[in-house]
Scaffold this motif. Structure first.
Motif, PDB file in Angstrom:
ATOM      1  N   ALA A 149       0.837  -1.208   0.000  1.00  0.00           N
ATOM      2  CA  ALA A 149       0.000   0.000   0.000  1.00  0.00           C
ATOM      3  C   ALA A 149       0.871   1.257   0.000  1.00  0.00           C
ATOM      4  CB  ALA A 149      -0.925  -0.008   1.217  1.00  0.00           C
ATOM      5  N   ILE A 150       1.953   1.240   0.762  1.00  0.00           N
ATOM      6  CA  ILE A 150       2.876   2.375   0.781  1.00  0.00           C
ATOM      7  C   ILE A 150       3.527   2.565  -0.594  1.00  0.00           C
ATOM      8  CG2 ILE A 150       5.057   3.214   1.753  1.00  0.00           C
ATOM      9  CD1 ILE A 150       4.249   1.913   4.395  1.00  0.00           C
ATOM     10  N   CYS A 151       3.906   1.456  -1.215  1.00  0.00           N
ATOM     11  CA  CYS A 151       4.523   1.533  -2.546  1.00  0.00           C
ATOM     12  C   CYS A 151       3.553   2.117  -3.568  1.00  0.00           C
ATOM     13  CB  CYS A 151       4.978   0.144  -2.992  1.00  0.00           C
ATOM     14  SG  CYS A 151       6.377  -0.513  -2.070  1.00  0.00           S
ATOM     15  N   PHE A 152       2.287   1.662  -3.546  1.00  0.00           N
ATOM     16  CA  PHE A 152       1.296   2.184  -4.483  1.00  0.00           C
ATOM     17  C   PHE A 152       1.054   3.670  -4.271  1.00  0.00           C
ATOM     18  CE2 PHE A 152      -1.209  -1.954  -5.566  1.00  0.00           C
ATOM     19  CZ  PHE A 152      -0.129  -2.363  -6.318  1.00  0.00           C
ATOM     20  N   SER A 153       1.138   4.121  -2.999  1.00  0.00           N
ATOM     21  CA  SER A 153       0.824   5.504  -2.682  1.00  0.00           C
ATOM     22  C   SER A 153       1.980   6.451  -2.981  1.00  0.00           C
ATOM     23  CB  SER A 153       0.439   5.620  -1.198  1.00  0.00           C
ATOM     24  OG  SER A 153      -0.681   4.803  -0.914  1.00  0.00           O
ATOM     25  N   PHE A 154       3.191   6.042  -2.623  1.00  0.00           N
ATOM     26  CA  PHE A 154       4.340   6.939  -2.734  1.00  0.00           C
ATOM     27  C   PHE A 154       5.224   6.661  -3.946  1.00  0.00           C
ATOM     28  CE2 PHE A 154       3.223   6.960   1.766  1.00  0.00           C
ATOM     29  CZ  PHE A 154       3.184   8.328   2.033  1.00  0.00           C
ATOM     30  N   PHE A 155       5.133   5.455  -4.486  1.00  0.00           N
ATOM     31  CA  PHE A 155       5.966   5.102  -5.637  1.00  0.00           C
ATOM     32  C   PHE A 155       5.106   4.490  -6.743  1.00  0.00           C
ATOM     33  CE2 PHE A 155       8.367   4.384  -1.679  1.00  0.00           C
ATOM     34  CZ  PHE A 155       9.310   5.392  -1.798  1.00  0.00           C
ATOM     35  N   PRO A 156       4.155   5.230  -7.293  1.00  0.00           N
ATOM     36  CA  PRO A 156       3.297   4.677  -8.349  1.00  0.00           C
ATOM     37  C   PRO A 156       4.121   4.288  -9.573  1.00  0.00           C
ATOM     38  CG  PRO A 156       3.036   7.058  -8.202  1.00  0.00           C
ATOM     39  CD  PRO A 156       3.862   6.649  -7.019  1.00  0.00           C
ATOM     40  N   GLY A 157       3.738   3.181 -10.179  1.00  0.00           N
ATOM     41  CA  GLY A 157       4.467   2.720 -11.357  1.00  0.00           C
ATOM     42  C   GLY A 157       5.754   2.002 -11.031  1.00  0.00           C
ATOM     43  N   LEU A 158       5.933   1.620  -9.760  1.00  0.00           N
ATOM     44  CA  LEU A 158       7.141   0.901  -9.361  1.00  0.00           C
ATOM     45  C   LEU A 158       7.219  -0.443 -10.090  1.00  0.00           C
ATOM     46  CD1 LEU A 158       9.473   1.213  -7.195  1.00  0.00           C
ATOM     47  CD2 LEU A 158       8.102  -0.331  -5.771  1.00  0.00           C
ATOM     48  N   PRO A 159       8.361  -0.776 -10.720  1.00  0.00           N
ATOM     49  CA  PRO A 159       8.475  -2.072 -11.415  1.00  0.00           C
ATOM     50  C   PRO A 159       8.204  -3.244 -10.470  1.00  0.00           C
ATOM     51  CG  PRO A 159      10.321  -0.649 -11.983  1.00  0.00           C
ATOM     52  CD  PRO A 159       9.578   0.034 -10.881  1.00  0.00           C
ATOM     53  N   TYR A 160       7.671  -4.311 -11.039  1.00  0.00           N
ATOM     54  CA  TYR A 160       7.264  -5.453 -10.220  1.00  0.00           C
ATOM     55  C   TYR A 160       8.442  -6.068  -9.469  1.00  0.00           C
ATOM     56  CZ  TYR A 160       5.248  -9.885  -8.832  1.00  0.00           C
ATOM     57  OH  TYR A 160       4.831 -10.949  -8.087  1.00  0.00           O
ATOM     58  N   MET A 161       9.642  -6.043 -10.041  1.00  0.00           N
ATOM     59  CA  MET A 161      10.816  -6.580  -9.365  1.00  0.00           C
ATOM     60  C   MET A 161      11.027  -5.908  -8.005  1.00  0.00           C
ATOM     61  SD  MET A 161      13.470  -8.412  -8.926  1.00  0.00           S
ATOM     62  CE  MET A 161      13.967  -9.226 -10.442  1.00  0.00           C
ATOM     63  N   TYR A 162      10.860  -4.577  -7.964  1.00  0.00           N
ATOM     64  CA  TYR A 162      11.022  -3.857  -6.709  1.00  0.00           C
ATOM     65  C   TYR A 162       9.831  -4.079  -5.781  1.00  0.00           C
ATOM     66  CZ  TYR A 162      14.851  -1.536  -9.115  1.00  0.00           C
ATOM     67  OH  TYR A 162      16.010  -1.277  -9.797  1.00  0.00           O
ATOM     68  N   LEU A 163       8.657  -4.237  -6.373  1.00  0.00           N
ATOM     69  CA  LEU A 163       7.463  -4.482  -5.570  1.00  0.00           C
ATOM     70  C   LEU A 163       7.591  -5.780  -4.788  1.00  0.00           C
ATOM     71  CD1 LEU A 163       4.661  -3.194  -5.033  1.00  0.00           C
ATOM     72  CD2 LEU A 163       3.755  -4.738  -6.778  1.00  0.00           C
ATOM     73  N   ILE A 164       8.130  -6.801  -5.429  1.00  0.00           N
ATOM     74  CA  ILE A 164       8.274  -8.086  -4.759  1.00  0.00           C
ATOM     75  C   ILE A 164       9.324  -8.015  -3.646  1.00  0.00           C
ATOM     76  CG2 ILE A 164      10.033  -9.190  -6.231  1.00  0.00           C
ATOM     77  CD1 ILE A 164       8.395 -11.693  -6.225  1.00  0.00           C
ATOM     78  N   LEU A 165      10.357  -7.207  -3.844  1.00  0.00           N
ATOM     79  CA  LEU A 165      11.364  -7.025  -2.794  1.00  0.00           C
ATOM     80  C   LEU A 165      10.767  -6.312  -1.583  1.00  0.00           C
ATOM     81  CD1 LEU A 165      14.466  -5.967  -4.930  1.00  0.00           C
ATOM     82  CD2 LEU A 165      14.107  -8.157  -3.772  1.00  0.00           C
ATOM     83  N   PHE A 166       9.961  -5.276  -1.839  1.00  0.00           N
ATOM     84  CA  PHE A 166       9.296  -4.592  -0.732  1.00  0.00           C
ATOM     85  C   PHE A 166       8.290  -5.511  -0.036  1.00  0.00           C
ATOM     86  CE2 PHE A 166      10.680  -0.599  -2.858  1.00  0.00           C
ATOM     87  CZ  PHE A 166      11.278  -0.004  -1.759  1.00  0.00           C
TER      88      PHE A 166
END
Length: 351
Positions: free
Chosen positions: A124-141
């Motif tokens: 949820a934080i990633c979607f809010s503050f880092f929109p369009g974050l690549p999936y590779m980074y999303l999985i790490l978070f």
């Protein structure tokens, strides 16, 4: 005298494990489970808003023709969804088996102990503050979020008078999961990403694409191979720390490796399908009843049965109320909630 008693205890523990191994049952589960999984995948691909016969499914998989609409539906939508569901089921089941073996807690599950909620909170934080974050980074978070949830749950439950018990751990997990979920929803509403987060709350495989599978596969493959390599040590840990140390196990190192594997598996699964609970609770219990207490058998069999459960749950989610889809998490919960209440009743003396 105490040395003799200790040696006798270790011998009895080894004998107990060997007597409770049922390799013939494990062989049957692996062969029969894989066959059922292949059949389930084929049926799941063929059924949906547009029904496609099994022959077309075979042709689309092995003789793909991009000019045929049915082949495009299968290759671009249904096949990655079903394969992703199978991978996620294996992740949740194996992570639950490892957690239950290491902690000797029959109620251990990534959903019940805050890992899923922690991963969802960070997403949820990633979607809010880092929109369009690549999936590779999303999985790490997502991995980091799962770790955050685990640390909070174990920290809070350890502060209770009398220390950790299975039921206290689950109560702390339920409370912190509710808190993290509420924070996730608040962040999503404030930053207007609620529609994006709705998928994660419900839990479902509809959004899985080939890119997700390509990124997930190395992580999941390495984690499951690591779990199999660690399985003998987990069997020793399931007998108790003292016995494991007496058998030459470096318990701290084993627990650290097992925790990393659990975080990778749970984080990868949640990053793809959202908060689907109870798979890691149900499958290891069923598997232990069938194959015994040896985790060299439990882990591979749990992977197969977990994959089968999620594939069938996803099929039910798509066919129970067509053309609408029921969340996979809700379908699994219909089985998981009564199972959890049964186990919690058995563990009520831990309160």
């Amino acid at each position: 005298m105490s040395a003799n008693t200790s040696n006798t205890s270790l011998t009895d523990s080894k004998t107990s494990v060997s007597l409770q191994r049922r390799p013939w049952a494990a062989t049957f589960i692996l062969i029969g489970g894989v066959a059922a999984l292949v059949l389930g995948i084929a049926v799941s691909i063929s059924l949906g808003a547009a029904e496609i016969d099994l022959r077309s499914v075979w042709e689309a998989v092995f003789f793909f023709n991009p000019s045929v609409t049915e082949h495009q539906i299968i290759q671009e939508l249904r096949l990655p969804r079903v394969l992703g569901g199978a991978m996620v089921g294996a992740c949740f089941a194996v992570s639950g088996a490892i957690m239950q073996g290491m902690t000797r807690n029959p109620l251990a599950d990534s959903g019940l102990l805050g890992l899923n909620a922690g991963a969802g909170f960070v997403i949820a934080i990633c979607f809010s503050f880092f929109p369009g974050l690549p999936y590779m980074y999303l999985i790490l978070f997502s991995f980091l979020g799962a770790g955050l949830g685990a640390v909070l749950v174990y920290g809070v439950s350890s502060m209770a008078k009398g220390g950790l018990t299975p039921v206290r751990l689950v109560l702390a997990g339920a409370a912190l999961s509710a808190l993290l979920s509420a924070l996730s929803e608040g962040i999503a509403l404030y930053f207007q990403v609620g529609q994006d987060m709705a998928f994660w709350y419900a839990g479902g495989a509809a959004g899985i694409k080939w890119i997700h599978l390509k990124i997930m596969l190395p992580w999941i493959g390495a984690a499951i191979l690591g779990a199999i390599a660690l399985s003998r040590s987990i069997t020793m840990l399931s007998l108790g720390d003292d016995i494991a140390k007496g058998l030459g196990q470096r318990t701290g190192l084993v627990k650290l490796a097992g925790t990393v594997i659990v975080l990778v598996l749970a984080g990868a699964a949640v990053s793809v399908v959202g908060a689907v609970g109870f798979v890691g609770l149900i499958i290891p219990h069923v598997t232990r009843k069938l194959v015994g207490v040896d985790y060299r058998l439990i882990i591979p069999c749990s992977a197969v049965l977990g994959s089968l459960l999620v594939v069938l749950a996803d099929l039910a989610a798509r066919t129970v109320n067509p053309p609408y889809e029921t969340p996979v998490g809700a379908v699994v919960a219909l089985i998981g909630v009564p199972f959890f209440l049964y186990l919690a009743r058995k563990e009520r003396r831990g309160l």
